[in-house]
Enzyme design. Structure first.
Site, PDB file in Angstrom:
ATOM      1  N   HIS A  58      -4.946 -13.759  -6.898  1.00 54.88           N
ATOM      2  CA  HIS A  58      -3.847 -14.714  -6.722  1.00 54.88           C
ATOM      3  C   HIS A  58      -3.795 -15.746  -7.849  1.00 54.88           C
ATOM      4  O   HIS A  58      -3.111 -16.746  -7.741  1.00 54.88           O
ATOM      5  CB  HIS A  58      -3.938 -15.397  -5.348  1.00 54.88           C
ATOM      6  CG  HIS A  58      -3.638 -14.466  -4.210  1.00 54.88           C
ATOM      7  ND1 HIS A  58      -3.779 -14.819  -2.881  1.00 54.88           N
ATOM      8  CD2 HIS A  58      -3.188 -13.177  -4.188  1.00 54.88           C
ATOM      9  CE1 HIS A  58      -3.431 -13.791  -2.115  1.00 54.88           C
ATOM     10  NE2 HIS A  58      -3.080 -12.785  -2.873  1.00 54.88           N
TER      11      HIS A  58
ATOM     12  N   ARG B 289      -1.291  -6.048  -7.107  1.00 53.58           N
ATOM     13  CA  ARG B 289      -1.184  -6.124  -5.651  1.00 53.58           C
ATOM     14  C   ARG B 289      -1.180  -4.725  -5.025  1.00 53.58           C
ATOM     15  O   ARG B 289      -1.656  -4.534  -3.910  1.00 53.58           O
ATOM     16  CB  ARG B 289       0.094  -6.883  -5.257  1.00 53.58           C
ATOM     17  CG  ARG B 289       0.161  -7.156  -3.770  1.00 53.58           C
ATOM     18  CD  ARG B 289       1.198  -8.212  -3.436  1.00 53.58           C
ATOM     19  NE  ARG B 289       1.181  -8.483  -2.010  1.00 53.58           N
ATOM     20  CZ  ARG B 289       2.253  -8.411  -1.241  1.00 53.58           C
ATOM     21  NH1 ARG B 289       3.424  -8.076  -1.743  1.00 53.58           N
ATOM     22  NH2 ARG B 289       2.156  -8.672   0.049  1.00 53.58           N
TER      23      ARG B 289
ATOM     24  N   ASN C 114       4.425  -4.522   3.537  1.00 57.73           N
ATOM     25  CA  ASN C 114       4.596  -4.247   2.111  1.00 57.73           C
ATOM     26  C   ASN C 114       5.738  -5.039   1.532  1.00 57.73           C
ATOM     27  O   ASN C 114       6.075  -4.871   0.371  1.00 57.73           O
ATOM     28  CB  ASN C 114       4.876  -2.761   1.889  1.00 57.73           C
ATOM     29  CG  ASN C 114       3.614  -1.954   2.045  1.00 57.73           C
ATOM     30  OD1 ASN C 114       2.538  -2.422   1.742  1.00 57.73           O
ATOM     31  ND2 ASN C 114       3.766  -0.751   2.534  1.00 57.73           N
TER      32      ASN C 114
ATOM     33  N   HIS D 238      -3.015  -2.853  -1.445  1.00 60.11           N
ATOM     34  CA  HIS D 238      -2.224  -2.210  -0.400  1.00 60.11           C
ATOM     35  C   HIS D 238      -2.468  -0.705  -0.344  1.00 60.11           C
ATOM     36  O   HIS D 238      -2.373  -0.103   0.715  1.00 60.11           O
ATOM     37  CB  HIS D 238      -0.737  -2.534  -0.597  1.00 60.11           C
ATOM     38  CG  HIS D 238      -0.399  -3.930  -0.203  1.00 60.11           C
ATOM     39  ND1 HIS D 238       0.525  -4.241   0.760  1.00 60.11           N
ATOM     40  CD2 HIS D 238      -0.891  -5.122  -0.625  1.00 60.11           C
ATOM     41  CE1 HIS D 238       0.591  -5.556   0.902  1.00 60.11           C
ATOM     42  NE2 HIS D 238      -0.247  -6.114   0.062  1.00 60.11           N
TER      43      HIS D 238
HETATM   44  C1  HEM Z   1      -7.628 -12.106   0.881  1.00 57.05           C
HETATM   45  C2  HEM Z   1      -6.606 -11.642   1.548  1.00 57.05           C
HETATM   46  C3  HEM Z   1      -5.218 -11.553   0.980  1.00 57.05           C
HETATM   47  C4  HEM Z   1      -4.081 -11.976   1.586  1.00 57.05           C
HETATM   48  C5  HEM Z   1      -3.973 -12.591   2.966  1.00 57.05           C
HETATM   49  C6  HEM Z   1      -3.002 -11.739   0.671  1.00 57.05           C
HETATM   50  C7  HEM Z   1      -1.680 -12.046   0.928  1.00 57.05           C
HETATM   51  C8  HEM Z   1      -0.690 -12.073  -0.019  1.00 57.05           C
HETATM   52  C9  HEM Z   1       0.655 -12.553   0.204  1.00 57.05           C
HETATM   53  C10 HEM Z   1       1.204 -13.048   1.531  1.00 57.05           C
HETATM   54  C11 HEM Z   1       1.313 -12.492  -0.978  1.00 57.05           C
HETATM   55  C12 HEM Z   1       2.753 -12.885  -1.247  1.00 57.05           C
HETATM   56  C13 HEM Z   1       3.649 -11.722  -0.973  1.00 57.05           C
HETATM   57  C14 HEM Z   1       5.085 -12.099  -1.085  1.00 57.05           C
HETATM   58  O1  HEM Z   1       5.542 -12.993  -0.393  1.00 57.05           O
HETATM   59  O2  HEM Z   1       5.774 -11.482  -1.896  1.00 57.05           O
HETATM   60  C15 HEM Z   1       0.394 -11.958  -1.947  1.00 57.05           C
HETATM   61  C16 HEM Z   1       0.690 -11.736  -3.265  1.00 57.05           C
HETATM   62  C17 HEM Z   1      -0.178 -11.128  -4.150  1.00 57.05           C
HETATM   63  N1  HEM Z   1      -1.413 -10.596  -3.862  1.00 57.05           N
HETATM   64 FE1  HEM Z   1      -2.466 -10.929  -2.182  1.00 57.05          FE
HETATM   65  N2  HEM Z   1      -3.490 -11.175  -0.468  1.00 57.05           N
HETATM   66  C18 HEM Z   1      -4.841 -11.028  -0.326  1.00 57.05           C
HETATM   67  C19 HEM Z   1      -5.709 -10.446  -1.234  1.00 57.05           C
HETATM   68  C20 HEM Z   1      -5.303  -9.860  -2.408  1.00 57.05           C
HETATM   69  C21 HEM Z   1      -6.106  -8.972  -3.218  1.00 57.05           C
HETATM   70  C22 HEM Z   1      -7.511  -8.498  -2.853  1.00 57.05           C
HETATM   71  C23 HEM Z   1      -5.355  -8.630  -4.297  1.00 57.05           C
HETATM   72  C24 HEM Z   1      -5.682  -7.711  -5.440  1.00 57.05           C
HETATM   73  C25 HEM Z   1      -6.908  -7.435  -5.848  1.00 57.05           C
HETATM   74  C26 HEM Z   1      -4.102  -9.337  -4.171  1.00 57.05           C
HETATM   75  C27 HEM Z   1      -3.104  -9.345  -5.117  1.00 57.05           C
HETATM   76  C28 HEM Z   1      -1.914 -10.037  -4.995  1.00 57.05           C
HETATM   77  C29 HEM Z   1      -1.001 -10.262  -6.093  1.00 57.05           C
HETATM   78  C30 HEM Z   1      -1.216  -9.865  -7.540  1.00 57.05           C
HETATM   79  C31 HEM Z   1       0.106 -10.934  -5.561  1.00 57.05           C
HETATM   80  C32 HEM Z   1       1.376 -11.371  -6.296  1.00 57.05           C
HETATM   81  C33 HEM Z   1       2.396 -10.282  -6.162  1.00 57.05           C
HETATM   82  C34 HEM Z   1       3.661 -10.536  -6.957  1.00 57.05           C
HETATM   83  O3  HEM Z   1       3.838 -11.571  -7.591  1.00 57.05           O
HETATM   84  O4  HEM Z   1       4.516  -9.635  -6.949  1.00 57.05           O
HETATM   85  N3  HEM Z   1      -4.094 -10.043  -3.002  1.00 57.05           N
HETATM   86  N4  HEM Z   1      -0.819 -11.700  -1.342  1.00 57.05           N
HETATM   87  C1  LIG Z   2       9.102  -1.929  -2.590  1.00 59.99           C
HETATM   88  C2  LIG Z   2       9.393  -1.517  -1.203  1.00 59.99           C
HETATM   89  O1  LIG Z   2       9.612  -0.377  -0.916  1.00 59.99           O
HETATM   90  N1  LIG Z   2       9.367  -2.494  -0.305  1.00 59.99           N
HETATM   91  C3  LIG Z   2       9.700  -2.275   1.080  1.00 59.99           C
HETATM   92  C4  LIG Z   2       8.670  -2.970   1.951  1.00 59.99           C
HETATM   93  O2  LIG Z   2       9.106  -3.144   3.281  1.00 59.99           O
HETATM   94  C5  LIG Z   2      10.380  -3.738   3.441  1.00 59.99           C
HETATM   95  C6  LIG Z   2      10.620  -3.978   4.905  1.00 59.99           C
HETATM   96  O3  LIG Z   2      10.506  -2.810   5.667  1.00 59.99           O
HETATM   97  C7  LIG Z   2      11.443  -2.855   2.790  1.00 59.99           C
HETATM   98  O4  LIG Z   2      12.737  -3.421   2.973  1.00 59.99           O
HETATM   99  C8  LIG Z   2      11.139  -2.774   1.315  1.00 59.99           C
HETATM  100  O5  LIG Z   2      12.047  -1.936   0.667  1.00 59.99           O
END
Ligand code: HEM
Ligand SMILES: CC(=O)N[C@H]1CO[C@H](CO)[C@@H](O)[C@@H]1O
Ligand SMILES: *[C@@H]1O[C@H](CO)[C@@H](O)[C@H](O)[C@H]1NC(C)=O
Ligand SMILES: *[C@@H]1O[C@H](CO)[C@@H](O)[C@H](O)[C@H]1NC(C)=O
Ligand SMILES: *[C@@H]1O[C@H](CO)[C@@H](O)[C@H](O)[C@H]1NC(C)=O
Ligand SMILES: *[C@@H]1O[C@H](CO)[C@@H](O)[C@H](O)[C@H]1NC(C)=O
Ligand SMILES: *[C@@H]1O[C@H](CO)[C@@H](O)[C@H](O)[C@H]1NC(C)=O
Length: 325
Positions: free
Chosen positions: A192, A61, A92, A65
């Site tokens: 995802h 992820r 973030n 970002h």
């Molecule tokens: C297409 C548009 C995208 C949207 C709207 C999006 C949005 C999100 C959101 C809302 C989450 C959950 C975050 C949370 O609640 O902790 C997430 C997780 C994640 N995203 Fe995306 N994302 C997108 C594209 C991508 C891309 C391009 C990548 C990497 C190439 C990516 C990799 C990930 C991964 C690996 C997670 C899981 C993170 C974890 O388990 O810690 N995403 N994403």
């Molecule tokens: C890992 C990290 O630094 N996450 C930050 C992302 O943004 C939130 C909200 O501002 C912070 O509380 C987290 O520490």
């Protein structure tokens, strides 16, 4: 199964060896200055993964970002004492500490062998590829030669990252700003296939969705019932739900099969299937994992070119979490 994996690997390699290396980035950038950089990073990533699976989604992820905000320049890594760096932006939210830790540990291992030579931006790109492979995804060559950026501001995050409620045209616009096509965007969304989301990112789909429907009608009803159970109304911010609830720890094309079955977790996931303009690509990736793997590898290389600094721009950071001076 093994033969199949070997075939995927071979196909990814063919794709790469015929792929054009654009601009100043090169697969051999550290050939003479740090020839073992990729195996050093790989070892550090494996070691970190051995401690926790979150290494994989956390690191993967981070690449999105980092690259979408100020370009792939490790600006996401900066730790600000004032709490106003990129990583502090609300967008973030929950970038897993383990993703940051993976880059920090990889950098330390690289510095021990070739001090001051390899950028944090390149280390993140290598680590992101390595975690895909660790989860069973395709291997692909990465381009190197990025420099680390000198700017990291939370205020630059807003409006530069895709949001989970985006529709197809909003997603396309956001990715086009980074020279990525709709096809690339659909392939990258396949990230995802691993990892988790907090309930608040999709809670609007579960209750009081619209004036005509309590639940988002594009959700599979059984899956919706399960999510309602997983995410009670008094949302506990620590609850996380798998983005791919079939094979949450494997990098595969089940993510696309889920979309076809109404089991995409985020609105931005499911819309890739419900919108007719993107549905054919989703159907193709759902039924042909080779197509997905190739498209994902190509799109990751393109993502890695967004907003890069090269030559004598930026710097090679000593500590990924701080500017050199
Ligand atoms: C297409 C548009 C995208 C949207 C709207 C999006 C949005 C999100 C959101 C809302 C989450 C959950 C975050 C949370 O609640 O902790 C997430 C997780 C994640 N995203 Fe995306 N994302 C997108 C594209 C991508 C891309 C391009 C990548 C990497 C190439 C990516 C990799 C990930 C991964 C690996 C997670 C899981 C993170 C974890 O388990 O810690 N995403 N994403
Ligand atoms: C890992 C990290 O630094 N996450 C930050 C992302 O943004 C939130 C909200 O501002 C912070 O509380 C987290 O520490
Ligand atoms: C870098 O090393 C690889 C493999 O050892 C070799 O094929 C390639 O030609 C080298 N490239 C440069 C620019 O030295
Ligand atoms: C993985 O972790 C176990 C203990 O949890 C340890 O015994 C093993 O040596 C580790 N392997 C690697 C490659 O770090
Ligand atoms: C997508 O969202 C934008 C902004 O809300 C809106 O203008 C547009 O009409 C939407 N497109 C579709 C296809 O729903
Ligand atoms: C449901 O949504 C409507 C319209 O947005 C709002 O007026 C109402 O208070 C909501 N009901 C609940 C239980 O949240
Ligand atoms: C997109 O490509 C153009 C043309 O090569 C380039 O000028 C621009 O900087 C790229 N945008 C990003 C965000 O990398």
């Amino acid at each position: 199964m093994e033969a199949w994996r070997g075939l995927c690997l071979a196909m990814a390699m063919i794709m790469v060896s015929t792929g054009k290396v654009e601009g100043i980035l090169s697969e051999n950038f550290y050939n003479s200055s740090c020839p073992d950089v990729e195996s050093i990073v790989q070892q550090a990533v494996y070691k970190k993964f051995n401690e926790t699976f979150i290494t994989i989604p956390g690191t993967l992820r981070l690449i999105l970002h980092d690259c979408f905000v100020e370009g792939c320049d490790a600006s996401i890594m900066i730790q600000s004492p004032n709490g106003d760096a990129e990583k502090d932006a609300p967008d973030n939210l929950s970038l897993e500490g383990d993703g940051f830790d993976t880059v920090i540990k990889s950098k330390a291992a690289v510095e021990a062998v070739c001090p001051g030579v390899v950028s944090c931006a390149d280390i993140l790109v290598i680590a992101a590829r390595d975690v895909v492979v660790l989860a069973g995804g395709p291997y692909f060559e990465v381009e190197l030669g990025r420099r680390d950026g000198l700017i990291s501001q939370a205020s630059r995050v807003t409006g530069n990252l895709p949001e989970p409620f985006f529709n197809l045209s909003q997603l396309n616009t956001m990715f086009a700003k980074n020279n990525l096509s709709q096809f690339d965007m659909i392939a990258l969304s396949g990230a995802h296939t691993v990892g988790f989301s907090h309930c608040n990112r999709f809670a609007n789909r579960l209750r009081n969705f619209s004036s005509t429907s309590q639940v988002d009608p594009s959700l599979n009803p059984k899956y919706a019932q399960q999510l309602i159970q997983d995410c009670p109304t008094n949302v506990d911010p620590s609850i996380m739900v798998a983005l791919d609830n079939v094979t949450p720890q494997t990098f595969d094309n089940a993510y696309y099969q889920n979309l076809v079955g109404g089991k995409g977790l985020l609105t931005s996931d499911e819309v890739l299937f419900t919108d007719q303009a993107s549905q054919p690509t989703v159907r193709d990736f759902a039924s042909n994992s080779g197509d997905f793997n190739r498209a994902f590898a190509t799109a990751m290389r393109k993502l890695g070119r967004a907003g890069i600094k090269t030559g004598n721009q930026g710097e090679i950071r000593k500590d990924c979490t701080a500017f050199n001076s």
